[in-house]
Design a protein around this motif. Structure first.
Motif, PDB file in Angstrom:
ATOM      1  N   PRO A  66      12.268  43.047  -1.747  1.00  0.00           N
ATOM      2  CA  PRO A  66      13.098  42.164  -2.588  1.00  0.00           C
ATOM      3  C   PRO A  66      13.666  42.878  -3.820  1.00  0.00           C
ATOM      4  O   PRO A  66      14.715  42.492  -4.331  1.00  0.00           O
ATOM      5  CB  PRO A  66      12.131  41.052  -3.016  1.00  0.00           C
ATOM      6  CG  PRO A  66      10.928  41.173  -2.157  1.00  0.00           C
ATOM      7  CD  PRO A  66      10.901  42.537  -1.546  1.00  0.00           C
ATOM      8  N   SER A  67      13.008  43.947  -4.269  1.00  0.00           N
ATOM      9  CA  SER A  67      13.514  44.660  -5.454  1.00  0.00           C
ATOM     10  C   SER A  67      14.750  45.490  -5.117  1.00  0.00           C
ATOM     11  O   SER A  67      15.311  46.137  -6.006  1.00  0.00           O
ATOM     12  CB  SER A  67      12.440  45.593  -6.003  1.00  0.00           C
ATOM     13  OG  SER A  67      12.176  46.623  -5.062  1.00  0.00           O
ATOM     14  N   GLY A  68      15.168  45.474  -3.848  1.00  0.00           N
ATOM     15  CA  GLY A  68      16.317  46.287  -3.468  1.00  0.00           C
ATOM     16  C   GLY A  68      17.513  45.483  -3.011  1.00  0.00           C
ATOM     17  O   GLY A  68      18.501  46.033  -2.523  1.00  0.00           O
ATOM     18  N   LEU A  69      17.451  44.157  -3.215  1.00  0.00           N
ATOM     19  CA  LEU A  69      18.564  43.299  -2.766  1.00  0.00           C
ATOM     20  C   LEU A  69      19.805  43.516  -3.630  1.00  0.00           C
ATOM     21  O   LEU A  69      19.708  43.510  -4.853  1.00  0.00           O
ATOM     22  CB  LEU A  69      18.161  41.827  -2.889  1.00  0.00           C
ATOM     23  CG  LEU A  69      17.168  41.274  -1.872  1.00  0.00           C
ATOM     24  CD1 LEU A  69      16.646  39.921  -2.329  1.00  0.00           C
ATOM     25  CD2 LEU A  69      17.847  41.136  -0.506  1.00  0.00           C
ATOM     26  N   VAL A  70      20.954  43.668  -2.992  1.00  0.00           N
ATOM     27  CA  VAL A  70      22.178  43.754  -3.803  1.00  0.00           C
ATOM     28  C   VAL A  70      22.863  42.395  -3.923  1.00  0.00           C
ATOM     29  O   VAL A  70      23.795  42.235  -4.712  1.00  0.00           O
ATOM     30  CB  VAL A  70      23.185  44.806  -3.261  1.00  0.00           C
ATOM     31  CG1 VAL A  70      22.687  46.206  -3.545  1.00  0.00           C
ATOM     32  CG2 VAL A  70      23.468  44.623  -1.792  1.00  0.00           C
TER      33      VAL A  70
END
Ligand SMILES: Cc1cc2nc3c(=O)[nH]c(=O)nc-3n(C[C@H](O)[C@H](O)[C@H](O)COP(=O)(O)OP(=O)(O)OC[C@H]3O[C@@H](n4cnc5c(N)ncnc54)[C@H](O)[C@@H]3O)c2cc1C
Ligand SMILES: Cc1cc2nc3c(=O)[nH]c(=O)nc-3n(C[C@H](O)[C@H](O)[C@H](O)COP(=O)(O)O)c2cc1C
Length: 644
Positions: A66-70
């Protein structure tokens, strides 16, 4: 029939045979649900795309954490809850008989969505070049967690039925942020030399390999060149790719560019030739023995066949061409090359619509893409006798679609040539491709048996005399002529006369209006050696540099020494000069040979009140509704036909 011997030959990666060398590269769609789960719109899209028969389909960016969602509309693979949807997605991607690979992604600092919430992470707290905000620097624990998440997501991809995975190491996302000296300022083992900066990518590859086992194909997408000031070069990449292969990469996918690369090189505009990036794939191929995928403005299967034949790359990816015409390979195989709708690289419906307008994928010249669920495939239940007035992009699209659905179409065009404003839009440098597209559309309309009644201006009287069941009004816009003293002098002409080459360009020219038409006209003129002053009352041009097209226009005009006068209003025109007002001060620009008006258009009003008065069912589309772009013209033209 086209043989396409090389392009259509199979290739085996690990134990997986890919039936041909054509790749659909990963393209984010924004079609999924806002929680990252797969939905019917995405499945319908993927099914349609895959049906074209590409040998390898790489799915869009899929979040490993989730910390990589754009964006909330990024497909997720960071939890087992996504697996049922991903199964259907993998099934859809197999619809055309090709193999399917899921792209594993972490956006790092290039996420406006997480930056806004203060939740974005990156190798160092260096602000995003695009969003100007900085992420939190990752701790060693964060690094380990993200590496593990790539492995877990890869396992989910395999459980879902994908044939392999692609690790997204390109375009400025987290892996590129580690590779790049601009975003990676770490002092530990993950920063410093290029080899150290590549460590994170190596560890991701190793983890994925451990998780998916020896036989599963792992692709690595990498920007072969960062394409930014002080960025890494293809020669730098040559030094690390052998280690990346050693760590687990079975295929190198040689893309280009990063967030902040000027002019949108990753999805390059028409200034770049088809296949412009092949030489970088070739450079990487020189240092590894695994297959290399070339990508970058491919739209011609015959050209791609040559690339493989001469050994520059092993597979070729067709990105926007796939969105523009998912059947391009089928048509090429059948020798129907002239029927292929060639991508014009405008980016209006696809990447820029997603990035700049936060909307889901479309194609400016193919109304089916991104609308597969609503795109009618069967003939209309009730057929109508429909008049379509105007044969620009809106009218031609409406005519083609209405005819396809079985309606009886009469298409009128008041000029001798169909094409509308595209006949002028294609005249500026690098825009011939727009003219090729409109000619393709005219040819397709004629091929479908629709007669274009050129030289026929539809009038109120014609509407009184005939009684069509419905009318699609695609009459476009009307040039604005400002009520200014001197407007009738011989020195004055308009952008259409210049671009249409009915008035010859002179030497010293003032172009009034620095919107799209004014800027296009200015580049047309400077390319022919004229000295141009662009005058606009606005403080800056409404043409943004954020689009690849706008960027190119601004750059060319700056390079050609075009003089800009913003915040400047035209007062009057004299025999060889114009008088303008800038910040309340009057000035005269003298020794002018020509004044070219490009002050915009208003929607054409003809026919509208008569249609109402006669209570004829009608719909107004494209510039006739509101002066805008090709995207809106084709979309509204198609919809009008679908909803007849
Ligand atoms: C120089 C220039 C550059 C441009 N560059 C771009 C670009 O890069 N990207 C982009 O998206 N857009 C661009 N545009 C805008 C784009 O061309 C328009 O948005 C698009 O053409 C609108 O399509 P349309 O079919 O609604 O109208 P038009 O293209 O204007 O077509 C309307 C047609 O209707 C005909 N007509 C009008 N009245 C009647 C009548 N009564 N009977 C019969 N026929 C009639 C007209 O002759 C015309 O052919 C540019 C425009 C210009 C002028
Ligand atoms: C709408 C759109 C979405 C894209 N999304 C992704 C993506 O999810 N992952 C990725 O690696 N590249 C993405 N790209 C880049 C393409 O995969 C491709 O590299 C690029 O468009 C150049 O190929 P082309 O010139 O054939 O279009 C995207 C491009 C477009 C047009």
């Amino acid at each position: 029939m086209n043989e396409l011997k090389h392009l259509l030959s199979p290739i085996t990666i690990k134990k997986t045979e890919i039936p041909n060398r054509v790749v659909m590269p990963p393209m984010g769609t924004g079609l999924c649900n806002p929680d990252g789960t797969v939905n019917d719109a995405l499945l319908a899209y993927m099914n349609r795309q895959a049906s074209g028969g590409a040998g390898l389909i790489i799915s869009e960016i899929t979040a490993v954490h989730p910390s990589g969602l754009v964006s909330p509309f990024e497909v997720g693979a960071y939890d087992d809850k996504f697996i049922p949807g991903l199964k259907k997605f993998a099934e859809a991607a197999h619809a055309g008989g090709g193999k399917a690979v899921m792209q594993l992604h972490h956006g790092g600092r290039e996420s406006a969505y997480l930056l806004k919430k203060g939740e974005a992470i990156g190798p160092s707290a260096v602000p995003s070049l695009v969003y100007r905000q900085e992420p939190r620097e990752m701790t060693l624990e964060d690094i380990q967690e993200i590496i593990t998440s790539f492995g877990s997501a890869a396992v989910r991809a395999m459980e879902a039925g994908f044939d392999g995975v692609e690790i997204h190491g390109a375009h400025g996302y987290l892996l590129t942020q580690f590779l790049s000296a601009i975003s990676n300022k770490r002092q530990d083992q993950y920063g410093g030399s290029f080899a150290n900066r590549a460590r994170f990518v190596v560890e991701v590859l190793r983890e994925v390999r451990v998780q998916v086992g020896e036989d599963t194909p792992i692709l690595l997408r990498i920007s072969a060149e960062e394409f930014i000031k002080n960025g890494y070069t293809v020669e730098d990449v040559q030094t690390i790719v052998p280690d990346l292969v050693e760590a687990g990469a079975d295929v190198i996918h040689a893309s280009i560019g990063t967030h902040g690369s000027p002019g949108g090189i990753t999805s390059a505009p028409p200034e770049y030739d088809t296949g412009f990036n092949v030489w970088r794939a070739k450079k990487l191929k020189e240092v590894v023995s695994v297959p290399v995928i070339a990508v970058g403005r491919f739209n011609d299967p015959l050209g791609a066949d040559d690339v493989i034949a001469c050994g520059d790359a092993d597979l070729v990816a067709f990105g926007r061409q796939q969105l523009c015409d998912p059947d391009y390979l089928i048509k090429a195989r059948q020798g129907r090359n002239r029927d292929i709708r060639i991508c014009i690289a405008c980016n209006q419906g696809c990447i820029e619509r997603e990035m700049l307008e936060a909307k889901s994928v479309r194609c400016a010249i193919n109304p089916e893409t991104g609308q597969e669920l609503v795109y009618p495939r069967k003939p209309a239940a009730e057929t109508r006798n429909v008049w379509i007035v105007g044969a620009g992009p809106a009218g031609l699209t409406a005519a083609y679609e209405a005819n396809r659905l079985g309606h009886q179409v009469t298409l009128f065009e008041k000029e001798q040539m169909p094409g509308g404003n595209l006949l002028y839009a294609c005249k500026a440098p690098f825009k011939q491709i727009y003219g090729d597209w409109i000619q393709w559309l005219i040819d397709q309309v004629k091929k479908a048996g629709i007669e274009i009644q050129t030289g026929t201006c539809v009038t109120d009287q014609m509407l009184d005399e005939a009684a069509p069941d419905a009318v699609i009004v695609a009459t476009g816009g009307e040039k604005i002529v400002p009520p200014i003293q001197g407007i009738d002098l011989p020195i004055v002409c308009d952008a259409w006369q210049i671009l249409g080459e009915t008035v010859a360009p002179q030497k010293n020219i003032a172009v009034i209006g620095a919107g799209l038409i004014g800027m296009e006209t200015a580049t047309f003129l400077t390319a022919r050696g004229s000295a141009v002053t662009l005058i606009d009352q606005l403080p800056k041009s409404p043409v943004t540099k954020f689009t690849s097209h706008g960027y190119g226009l601004h750059k060319r005009l700056r390079g050609d020494d075009c003089r800009f006068m913003f915040g400047t209003a035209l007062q009057r025109i004299q025999e060889d000069s114009v008088t303008v007002i800038t910040q309340g001060e009057e000035n005269t620009l003298s020794s002018l040979d020509q004044v070219v008006l490009a002050v915009g258009m208003n929607p054409r009003d003809d026919l509208k009140s008569k249609l109402k008065e006669n209570e004829i069912r009608h719909v107004i589309v494209g510039d006739a509704l509101q002066v805008r772009r090709i995207m809106e013209a084709t979309e509204e033209g198609a919809r009008a036909a679908w909803e007849l």
